[in-house]
Design an enzyme around this catalytic site. Structure first.
Site, PDB file in Angstrom:
ATOM      1  N   GLY A   1       2.030   5.705   4.331  1.00  0.00           N
ATOM      2  CA  GLY A   1       1.020   6.297   5.212  1.00  0.00           C
ATOM      3  C   GLY A   1      -0.298   5.546   5.214  1.00  0.00           C
TER       4      GLY A   1
ATOM      5  N   GLY B   1      10.071  11.030  -7.666  1.00  0.00           N
ATOM      6  CA  GLY B   1       9.670   9.623  -7.772  1.00  0.00           C
ATOM      7  C   GLY B   1       9.011   9.112  -6.510  1.00  0.00           C
TER       8      GLY B   1
ATOM      9  N   THR C   1       1.750  -0.148  10.856  1.00  0.00           N
ATOM     10  CA  THR C   1       0.822  -0.241  11.990  1.00  0.00           C
ATOM     11  C   THR C   1       0.155  -1.609  12.005  1.00  0.00           C
ATOM     12  OG1 THR C   1       0.430   2.133  11.828  1.00  0.00           O
ATOM     13  CG2 THR C   1      -1.196   0.843  13.068  1.00  0.00           C
TER      14      THR C   1
ATOM     15  N   GLY D   1       0.834  -1.202   0.000  1.00  0.00           N
ATOM     16  CA  GLY D   1       0.000   0.000   0.000  1.00  0.00           C
ATOM     17  C   GLY D   1       0.867   1.249   0.000  1.00  0.00           C
TER      18      GLY D   1
ATOM     19  N   ASP E   1      11.010   0.130   5.524  1.00  0.00           N
ATOM     20  CA  ASP E   1      11.877   1.164   6.108  1.00  0.00           C
ATOM     21  C   ASP E   1      13.046   0.537   6.870  1.00  0.00           C
ATOM     22  OD1 ASP E   1      11.201   3.784   5.536  1.00  0.00           O
ATOM     23  OD2 ASP E   1       9.502   3.790   6.904  1.00  0.00           O
TER      24      ASP E   1
ATOM     25  N   ILE F   1       5.850  -0.906   0.438  1.00  0.00           N
ATOM     26  CA  ILE F   1       4.949  -0.279  -0.544  1.00  0.00           C
ATOM     27  C   ILE F   1       4.748  -1.245  -1.705  1.00  0.00           C
ATOM     28  CG2 ILE F   1       4.635   1.612  -2.178  1.00  0.00           C
ATOM     29  CD1 ILE F   1       6.215   3.422  -0.344  1.00  0.00           C
ATOM     30  N   SER F   2       5.830  -1.860  -2.152  1.00  0.00           N
ATOM     31  CA  SER F   2       5.813  -2.802  -3.288  1.00  0.00           C
ATOM     32  C   SER F   2       4.801  -2.350  -4.347  1.00  0.00           C
ATOM     33  CB  SER F   2       5.539  -4.229  -2.816  1.00  0.00           C
ATOM     34  OG  SER F   2       4.612  -4.315  -1.771  1.00  0.00           O
TER      35      SER F   2
ATOM     36  N   ASN G   1      14.760  -4.454  -4.198  1.00  0.00           N
ATOM     37  CA  ASN G   1      14.346  -4.398  -2.791  1.00  0.00           C
ATOM     38  C   ASN G   1      13.288  -5.470  -2.509  1.00  0.00           C
ATOM     39  OD1 ASN G   1      13.932  -3.253  -0.177  1.00  0.00           O
ATOM     40  ND2 ASN G   1      12.204  -2.045  -0.948  1.00  0.00           N
TER      41      ASN G   1
HETATM   42  N1  LIG Z   1      10.414   8.053  -3.378  1.00  0.00           N
HETATM   43  C1  LIG Z   1       9.832   7.375  -2.393  1.00  0.00           C
HETATM   44  N2  LIG Z   1       8.679   6.707  -2.616  1.00  0.00           N
HETATM   45  C2  LIG Z   1       8.105   6.019  -1.617  1.00  0.00           C
HETATM   46  N3  LIG Z   1       8.596   5.949  -0.345  1.00  0.00           N
HETATM   47  C3  LIG Z   1       9.740   6.601  -0.085  1.00  0.00           C
HETATM   48  C4  LIG Z   1      10.402   7.347  -1.086  1.00  0.00           C
HETATM   49  N4  LIG Z   1      11.505   7.880  -0.523  1.00  0.00           N
HETATM   50  C5  LIG Z   1      11.547   7.504   0.749  1.00  0.00           C
HETATM   51  N5  LIG Z   1      10.486   6.727   1.035  1.00  0.00           N
HETATM   52  C6  LIG Z   1      10.293   6.077   2.344  1.00  0.00           C
HETATM   53  O1  LIG Z   1      10.647   4.722   2.129  1.00  0.00           O
HETATM   54  C7  LIG Z   1       9.623   3.860   2.595  1.00  0.00           C
HETATM   55  C8  LIG Z   1       9.228   2.833   1.527  1.00  0.00           C
HETATM   56  O2  LIG Z   1      10.161   1.826   1.432  1.00  0.00           O
HETATM   57  P1  LIG Z   1       9.761   0.460   0.734  1.00  0.00           P
HETATM   58  O3  LIG Z   1      10.967  -0.395   0.817  1.00  0.00           O
HETATM   59  O4  LIG Z   1       8.516  -0.058   1.353  1.00  0.00           O
HETATM   60  O5  LIG Z   1       9.468   0.910  -0.767  1.00  0.00           O
HETATM   61  S1  LIG Z   1       9.349   0.012  -2.065  1.00  0.00           S
HETATM   62  O6  LIG Z   1       8.532  -1.161  -1.745  1.00  0.00           O
HETATM   63  O7  LIG Z   1      10.680  -0.389  -2.489  1.00  0.00           O
HETATM   64  O8  LIG Z   1       8.707   0.855  -3.079  1.00  0.00           O
HETATM   65  C9  LIG Z   1       8.415   4.696   2.880  1.00  0.00           C
HETATM   66  O9  LIG Z   1       7.950   4.205   4.121  1.00  0.00           O
HETATM   67  P2  LIG Z   1       6.395   3.977   4.444  1.00  0.00           P
HETATM   68  O10 LIG Z   1       5.857   5.359   4.672  1.00  0.00           O
HETATM   69  O11 LIG Z   1       6.431   3.157   5.691  1.00  0.00           O
HETATM   70  O12 LIG Z   1       5.740   3.272   3.300  1.00  0.00           O
HETATM   71  C10 LIG Z   1       8.923   6.114   2.935  1.00  0.00           C
HETATM   72  O13 LIG Z   1       9.092   6.517   4.260  1.00  0.00           O
HETATM   73  N1  LIG Z   2      -5.947   2.129  11.398  1.00  0.00           N
HETATM   74  C1  LIG Z   2      -5.461   3.339  11.650  1.00  0.00           C
HETATM   75  N2  LIG Z   2      -6.224   4.274  12.219  1.00  0.00           N
HETATM   76  C2  LIG Z   2      -5.711   5.499  12.476  1.00  0.00           C
HETATM   77  N3  LIG Z   2      -4.439   5.885  12.213  1.00  0.00           N
HETATM   78  C3  LIG Z   2      -3.645   4.990  11.643  1.00  0.00           C
HETATM   79  C4  LIG Z   2      -4.099   3.675  11.330  1.00  0.00           C
HETATM   80  N4  LIG Z   2      -3.083   3.010  10.753  1.00  0.00           N
HETATM   81  C5  LIG Z   2      -2.050   3.856  10.731  1.00  0.00           C
HETATM   82  N5  LIG Z   2      -2.377   5.043  11.265  1.00  0.00           N
HETATM   83  C6  LIG Z   2      -1.483   6.197  11.404  1.00  0.00           C
HETATM   84  O1  LIG Z   2      -1.096   6.598  10.101  1.00  0.00           O
HETATM   85  C7  LIG Z   2       0.275   6.941  10.088  1.00  0.00           C
HETATM   86  C8  LIG Z   2       0.986   6.086   9.030  1.00  0.00           C
HETATM   87  O2  LIG Z   2       0.915   4.734   9.446  1.00  0.00           O
HETATM   88  P1  LIG Z   2       2.066   3.712   9.081  1.00  0.00           P
HETATM   89  O3  LIG Z   2       1.707   2.422   9.697  1.00  0.00           O
HETATM   90  O4  LIG Z   2       3.406   4.281   9.444  1.00  0.00           O
HETATM   91  O5  LIG Z   2       1.917   3.643   7.504  1.00  0.00           O
HETATM   92  P2  LIG Z   2       2.904   3.044   6.418  1.00  0.00           P
HETATM   93  O6  LIG Z   2       3.759   2.024   7.088  1.00  0.00           O
HETATM   94  O7  LIG Z   2       2.022   2.480   5.369  1.00  0.00           O
HETATM   95  O8  LIG Z   2       3.695   4.224   5.922  1.00  0.00           O
HETATM   96  C9  LIG Z   2       0.801   6.730  11.494  1.00  0.00           C
HETATM   97  O9  LIG Z   2       0.814   7.990  12.153  1.00  0.00           O
HETATM   98  C10 LIG Z   2      -0.210   5.808  12.118  1.00  0.00           C
HETATM   99  O10 LIG Z   2      -0.319   6.023  13.506  1.00  0.00           O
END
Ligand SMILES: Nc1ncnc2c1ncn2[C@@H]1O[C@H](COP(=O)(O)OS(=O)(=O)O)[C@@H](OP(=O)(O)O)[C@H]1O
Ligand SMILES: Nc1ncnc2c1ncn2[C@@H]1O[C@H](COP(=O)(O)OP(=O)(O)O)[C@@H](O)[C@H]1O
Length: 293
Positions: A41, A166, A46, A38, A68, A111-112, A88
């Site tokens: 955010g 990107g 979580t 996904g 991360d 994110i994949s 990755n």
């Molecule tokens: N350009 C760009 N696009 C998306 N995300 C970015 C980027 N740069 C840094 N980040 C941070 O890296 C986290 C995603 O890493 P992933 O290994 O899950 O990414 S991927 O599957 O290889 O696309 C992602 O963490 P999550 O917010 O937990 O998804 C971001 O914090």
């Molecule tokens: N089910 C939920 N309800 C409310 N807030 C959430 C929920 N899931 C995640 N959050 C909040 O959203 C933000 C991003 O969540 P996170 O798990 O770090 O997302 P991701 O790993 O996809 O980037 C965090 O501040 C988290 O506390």
């Protein structure tokens, strides 16, 4: 001397005396991979942590591979170009496969964003050498506005300002899965709690493969009913059909805008009083495969 004909890299598979089946028996569970995909955010980490906690409380060994975190070590040489993301995901897929082979419930949250990379992982986990490993795909189907509204790391703001290039969903595509087993999404504009998201996955694991969750948790399965000393408090959904989502990207960064098949959460009549649910994945064929294991 062993021939290296047809093996130009001179590497050979080495079998050990203790196999997967014995390991699984020892720890009383079946290894598998829960792959959470996904937008940034959307709640992947979580859910991963909440699921990890729920499984732990049921006496099940699980381990989280978070995008991360993995990028701090194993994958610290990788960036966010399409090639690096592919590598990755490939590496995490391989590590997840090893965890599943060890008997763990491996929770990979990345994110994949590209369908081909996720499909490659699914294929990797269906390898005939790992016939008992299975992959359960969980799609965090959260609207971009919700993820961007959260912006817990401030990255969307930087991406909008052009300071990160990107960024997934802004100027790099996210291709929603067409073959996920579970979809987590808002209901009437409200996001399920982390606990409820975790229980949605736990219920699916329980339904698809009783070996994973039932043994140590005092479930007794009768002819047509099941009881649990501590029934999971799964959400109240009677029929929660997912919304249709196209490609998620703010400026149309080349995403394929395909329909996502729906995941349904259907309450079984006999189990309704106990709050148990039966999940029907988006891909009935794949779910039947899982049931066979
Ligand atoms: N350009 C760009 N696009 C998306 N995300 C970015 C980027 N740069 C840094 N980040 C941070 O890296 C986290 C995603 O890493 P992933 O290994 O899950 O990414 S991927 O599957 O290889 O696309 C992602 O963490 P999550 O917010 O937990 O998804 C971001 O914090
Ligand atoms: N089910 C939920 N309800 C409310 N807030 C959430 C929920 N899931 C995640 N959050 C909040 O959203 C933000 C991003 O969540 P996170 O798990 O770090 O997302 P991701 O790993 O996809 O980037 C965090 O501040 C988290 O506390």
């Amino acid at each position: 001397m062993m021939s290296t004909m047809g093996n130009p890299r001179n590497v050979f598979w080495h079998e050990c005396a203790v196999g997967k089946a014995e390991r699984q028996k020892l720890i009383d569970q079946q290894g598998c991979v829960v792959w959470i995909t996904g937008l940034s955010g959307s709640g992947k980490s979580t859910l991963a942590c909440s699921l990890n906690r729920e499984l732990h409380s049921r006496g099940k060994l699980s381990y989280v591979l978070d995008g991360d975190n993995v990028r701090h070590g194993l994958n610290k040489n990788l960036g966010f170009s399409p090639e690096d993301r592919t590598e990755n995901i490939r590496r995490v897929g391989e590590v997840a496969k090893l965890f599943a082979d060890a008997g763990f419930i491996c929770i990979a949250s990345l994110i994949s964003p590209y369908r081909k990379d996720r499909d490659a992982c699914r294929a990797m986990l269906s390898d005939r050498n790992f016939i008992e490993a299975m992959l359960l795909s969980v799609f965090m189907n959260m609207p971009l506005e919700v993820c961007e509204g959260r912006d817990s790391k401030g990255l969307y703001k930087l991406a909008r300002a052009g300071k990160i290039k990107g960024f997934t969903g802004i100027d790099d595509p996210y291709e929603p899965p067409m073959n996920c087993e579970i979809k987590i999404e808002q209901k009437n504009g409200v996001c399920p709690t982390p606990y409820d998201m975790a229980l949605q996955v736990v219920a699916y694991l329980d339904q698809t493969n009783s070996k994973i969750l039932t043994l140590k948790y005092a479930w007794s399965i009768g002819s047509n009913e099941r009881r649990c000393s501590a029934p999971p408090r799964v959400g109240d959904a009677t029929k929660e059909a997912g919304s249709t989502t196209g490609g998620v990207t703010a400026n149309g960064g080349g995403v394929a805008s395909e329909e996502v098949q729906q995941t349904e959460v259907v309450k079984r009549p006999k189990e309704a009083m106990r709050g148990a649910t039966m999940m029907e994945g988006c891909d009935g064929r794949r779910q039947r495969q899982l049931l066979k294991l």
